[in-house]
Design a protein around this motif. Structure first.
Motif: not given
Length: 427
Positions: A326, A423, A425
């Protein structure tokens, strides 16, 4: 009555008129080029050739106003000569093939054609006011100097295109002269006032530039809020941990000197990390290069957990997924969220293990901090004073990242902070 004459006694009034007259003089080099079409048409009536020359002259002046350099010069001169607060026009965006991490919108968008025509319109108005004001001022000042009979002979007077003014000698000629000079001063005031009224409308920010300025102010405010959160999280956590470690060191100093020395070393490490964070934040606030320490991220989570263990806390981490992949804002925000959650657990918890869960999925990052509370549930009894900005700050930080946050009792004896951040990745 004296207030009405105050503008006539100010130097800024005549500086603005001089600015207008200089605009008229600067346009003179374009006049020979404007006369070329009329010279190439000798058979046309004189009036038609004059109108043609004026029209071509106006077009050349307008074309000159399309240059961005002209706009910058006019804005700088208007600020100096007219005293009008005008911001600098937005700079042209630089084209670069290098990749950038920033996803913010550009600070300048393409202005519509109507905005681009404002500078030529200002330049035409400037030149027109300059020529009209200059000719009228020369006429009025000349009349004011020539009308008194003692200076111009026995038959003083002024005659222009069939219009004549020939007062009798004596006080009437002096009164007429003073009247002409007063009219010249009022003309300067009118020209300056007209330019000051036009400047913010034609030289001020365009609609696109106003949006860019508003976006820049919003970005600066968001950055300052982010730095405030960084400072609150880092310093607040360090002071809490250092206070607990100092209490532990004081209790075991005589019985277990080695444990006391370990607590003191942990205080040294945590305060050094806080000083690095402070150096970074102050560097950003001063618009300088950040300090020696980069902003904290999830990669620094093991160090954070070690400091908590040195403070005497029992930490039970549950890490799943490759959270080290991350990057960027989510990684920094996740670190600060965990730091604030652990700080609150130290402040308000009633002892017992602190469970820290970090789960990195392909589309989301899940964070959780669970600790025991005091009797009666709730957030526990506060062992240390708190400003009350921690949880609202976390909520604001998570919402800015389009995440989800819940905080509250988890059963009769535990408090749980859970956050989910979207998020992506890298593959």
């Amino acid at each position: 009555m004296t207030r009405g004459f105050r503008p006539l006694l100010r130097g800024s009034t005549y500086a603005g008129a001089l600015f207008a007259y200089c605009g008229a003089l600067v346009s003179l080099p374009l006049l020979p080029f404007a006369a070329l079409p009329a010279l190439a048409w000798p058979s046309a009536p004189e009036g038609v050739r004059i109108v043609l020359t004026v029209l071509v002259w106006a077009v050349l002046i307008g074309v000159l106003g399309l240059a961005r350099t002209t706009r910058r010069v006019l804005i700088a001169c208007a600020r100096r000569m007219l005293g009008v607060p005008l911001p600098d026009p937005a700079a042209e965006p630089t084209r670069s093939t290098a990749p950038t991490r920033s996803t913010a919108a550009p600070t300048r968008s393409t202005a519509p054609d109507t905005d681009r025509l404002r500078t030529p319109l200002w330049l035409l108005s400037h030149v027109a006011l300059g020529w009209a004001g200059a000719q009228s001022a020369v006429l009025l000042v000349g009349a004011g100097l020539l009308l008194p009979g003692g200076w111009a002979g026995a038959r003083a007077g002024v005659s222009v295109r069939g219009w004549s003014l020939r007062p009798e000698r004596g006080w009437q000629s002096w009164a007429a002269a003073l009247g002409c000079l007063l009219l010249a001063a009022l003309l300067c005031l009118a020209v300056t006032g007209a330019l000051r009224w036009l400047a913010p409308r034609l030289l001020g920010p365009s609609s696109a530039e106003r949006l860019a300025l508003a976006a820049e102010r919003e970005r600066a405010l968001a950055e300052r809020n982010r730095l405030a959160h960084e400072l609150h999280d880092s310093i607040g956590h360090t002071l809490t941990a250092a206070t607990i470690q100092a209490a532990v060191a004081g209790e075991v100093l005589g019985a277990d000197p080695e444990a006391a020395r370990a607590a003191l070393r942990s205080i040294e490490e945590s305060t050094r990390a806080a000083l690095e964070d402070l150096d970074y934040v102050l560097g950003m606030l001063r618009e300088e290069q950040a300090g020696t320490a980069p902003p904290r991220s999830l990669a620094d989570l093991p160090e954070l957990l070690d400091r908590l263990r040195h403070a005497g806390a029992v930490v039970e981490p549950e890490l799943s997924g490759d959270f080290t992949r991350v990057r960027g804002t989510p990684a920094r925000a996740a670190y600060r969220i965990l730091q604030e959650g652990l700080t609150n657990a130290l402040r308000h918890g009633a002892g017992g293990p602190i469970r820290v869960t970090v789960t990195a999925a392909p589309d989301a990052l899940s964070l959780s901090v669970v600790n025991r509370t005091g009797s009666g549930g709730g957030s526990g009894t506060a062992s240390f004073p708190t400003s009350g900005h921690g949880l609202p700050g976390l909520t604001e930080r998570v919402r800015l990242l389009h995440g989800e946050i819940t905080a509250g009792p988890d059963g009769p004896e535990h408090w749980r902070l859970a956050v989910r951040l979207p998020v992506r990745l890298p593959a």
